[in-house]
Scaffold this motif. Sequence first.
Motif, PDB file in Angstrom:
ATOM      1  N   PRO A  15      62.889  39.408  24.560  1.00 22.85           N
ATOM      2  CA  PRO A  15      61.745  38.517  24.778  1.00 22.85           C
ATOM      3  C   PRO A  15      61.829  37.207  23.987  1.00 22.85           C
ATOM      4  O   PRO A  15      60.929  36.388  24.074  1.00 22.85           O
ATOM      5  N   CYS A  16      62.890  37.029  23.174  1.00 22.76           N
ATOM      6  CA  CYS A  16      62.926  35.805  22.366  1.00 22.76           C
ATOM      7  C   CYS A  16      64.368  35.362  22.108  1.00 22.76           C
ATOM      8  O   CYS A  16      65.301  36.152  22.212  1.00 22.76           O
ATOM      9  N   ASP A  18      65.417  34.400  19.223  1.00 22.38           N
ATOM     10  CA  ASP A  18      65.823  34.831  17.869  1.00 22.38           C
ATOM     11  C   ASP A  18      66.784  36.009  17.904  1.00 22.38           C
ATOM     12  O   ASP A  18      67.562  36.217  16.988  1.00 22.38           O
ATOM     13  N   LYS A  19      66.706  36.782  18.986  1.00 26.90           N
ATOM     14  CA  LYS A  19      67.589  37.948  19.095  1.00 26.90           C
ATOM     15  C   LYS A  19      69.052  37.520  19.256  1.00 26.90           C
ATOM     16  O   LYS A  19      69.960  38.295  18.967  1.00 26.90           O
ATOM     17  N   MET A 161      55.750  41.197  12.583  1.00 29.50           N
ATOM     18  CA  MET A 161      56.315  40.578  13.784  1.00 29.50           C
ATOM     19  C   MET A 161      56.074  39.072  13.711  1.00 29.50           C
ATOM     20  O   MET A 161      54.964  38.640  13.392  1.00 29.50           O
ATOM     21  N   ALA A 162      57.096  38.295  14.045  1.00 25.95           N
ATOM     22  CA  ALA A 162      56.957  36.844  13.915  1.00 25.95           C
ATOM     23  C   ALA A 162      55.968  36.272  14.931  1.00 25.95           C
ATOM     24  O   ALA A 162      55.250  35.319  14.653  1.00 25.95           O
ATOM     25  N   CYS A 163      55.928  36.832  16.133  1.00 30.45           N
ATOM     26  CA  CYS A 163      55.091  36.246  17.184  1.00 30.45           C
ATOM     27  C   CYS A 163      53.661  36.764  17.124  1.00 30.45           C
ATOM     28  O   CYS A 163      53.461  37.977  16.997  1.00 30.45           O
ATOM     29  N   GLY A 166      52.842  39.935  18.973  1.00 34.87           N
ATOM     30  CA  GLY A 166      54.086  40.716  19.033  1.00 34.87           C
ATOM     31  C   GLY A 166      55.041  40.295  20.128  1.00 34.87           C
ATOM     32  O   GLY A 166      54.936  39.207  20.705  1.00 34.87           O
ATOM     33  N   CYS A 167      55.995  41.200  20.421  1.00 33.13           N
ATOM     34  CA  CYS A 167      57.137  40.841  21.275  1.00 33.13           C
ATOM     35  C   CYS A 167      56.767  40.515  22.721  1.00 33.13           C
ATOM     36  O   CYS A 167      57.481  39.751  23.371  1.00 33.13           O
ATOM     37  N   GLY A 170      56.667  36.953  23.208  1.00 29.61           N
ATOM     38  CA  GLY A 170      57.836  36.260  22.643  1.00 29.61           C
ATOM     39  C   GLY A 170      58.125  34.926  23.351  1.00 29.61           C
ATOM     40  O   GLY A 170      57.791  34.752  24.521  1.00 29.61           O
TER      41      GLY A 170
HETATM   42  S1  SF4 Z   1      58.048  39.328  17.385  1.00 27.68           S
HETATM   43 FE1  SF4 Z   1      58.745  37.520  18.508  1.00 27.68          FE
HETATM   44  S2  SF4 Z   1      60.499  36.755  17.310  1.00 27.68           S
HETATM   45 FE2  SF4 Z   1      60.119  38.862  16.654  1.00 27.68          FE
HETATM   46  S3  SF4 Z   1      61.485  40.113  17.895  1.00 27.68           S
HETATM   47 FE3  SF4 Z   1      59.473  40.075  18.931  1.00 27.68          FE
HETATM   48  S4  SF4 Z   1      59.628  38.378  20.364  1.00 27.68           S
HETATM   49 FE4  SF4 Z   1      61.299  38.112  18.909  1.00 27.68          FE
END
Ligand code: SF4
Length: 244
Positions: A15-16, A18-19, A161-163, A166-167, A170
């Motif tokens: 979903p992002c 960053d992966k 979770m950064a987003c 959550g994912c 993303g």
């Molecule tokens: S929270 Fe966001 S940045 Fe973190 S793994 Fe999920 S989609 Fe990627």
Amino acid sequence: QHLTPAQIYHVTVMPCYDKKLEASRPDFFNQEYQTRDVDCVITTGEVLKLLEQEGVSLSDVDPAPLDTISAAEEELTSHSGGGSGGYLEHIYKHAAKELFGIQVDTIQYKPLKNKDFQEVTLEKDGVVLLQFALAYGFRNIQNLVQKLKRGKSPYHYVEVMACPSGCLNGGGQLKLGGESSKEQLQHVERLYESPRSEIPEQNQAVNELYEQWLGGAESEKAAKALHTQYHAVEKASTGFNIKW
Ligand code: SF4
């Protein structure tokens, strides 16, 4: 079939973006076979773009059976605990059972500052046995880090979770036209939750994986194959380093 990791081209849909960075970390380079654990990471949005470039629409494609490692019937199943993997919920229930003999069926979250910063507490006779929290999005992560720095974090486990949300929210997720981002997220959450939810310990394919491939859940082979280790990566000198 006795394939080595180097003979497998491993693609993940994520979903992002960053992966992609994560897959390129030295932690995930297999020294023994001189290959990456994950060879290619593409986002859901990029999958849509590829399909559009090929002039293909998923609704026109015949469904194909799911790949499976198990002899069990192929069925897409989901898990409880939200769209970011459900680790907090699973670990909380497991810890309650294993450490205190308490069966937890449903989890009651208590929102703190907002719905992306919540905590869950297991109490017995007025004594707190477990206290877990989830912190999604940088604003909440920052609050959590400040709590930690002040020695004020009471938590045994935190799902970060950064987003925000959550994912499922993303940055690489495909954008649907005609829906607001809130409606779109609710739509994706409903879809994600629609398959039957299953407890990992009760999943036949998971059990077969442990028994037939990894020599049991507690084996060294299982720990090596399924557990991840992160090592600090040297900071890039871009001046982009966030001061917490
Ligand atoms: S929270 Fe966001 S940045 Fe973190 S793994 Fe999920 S989609 Fe990627």
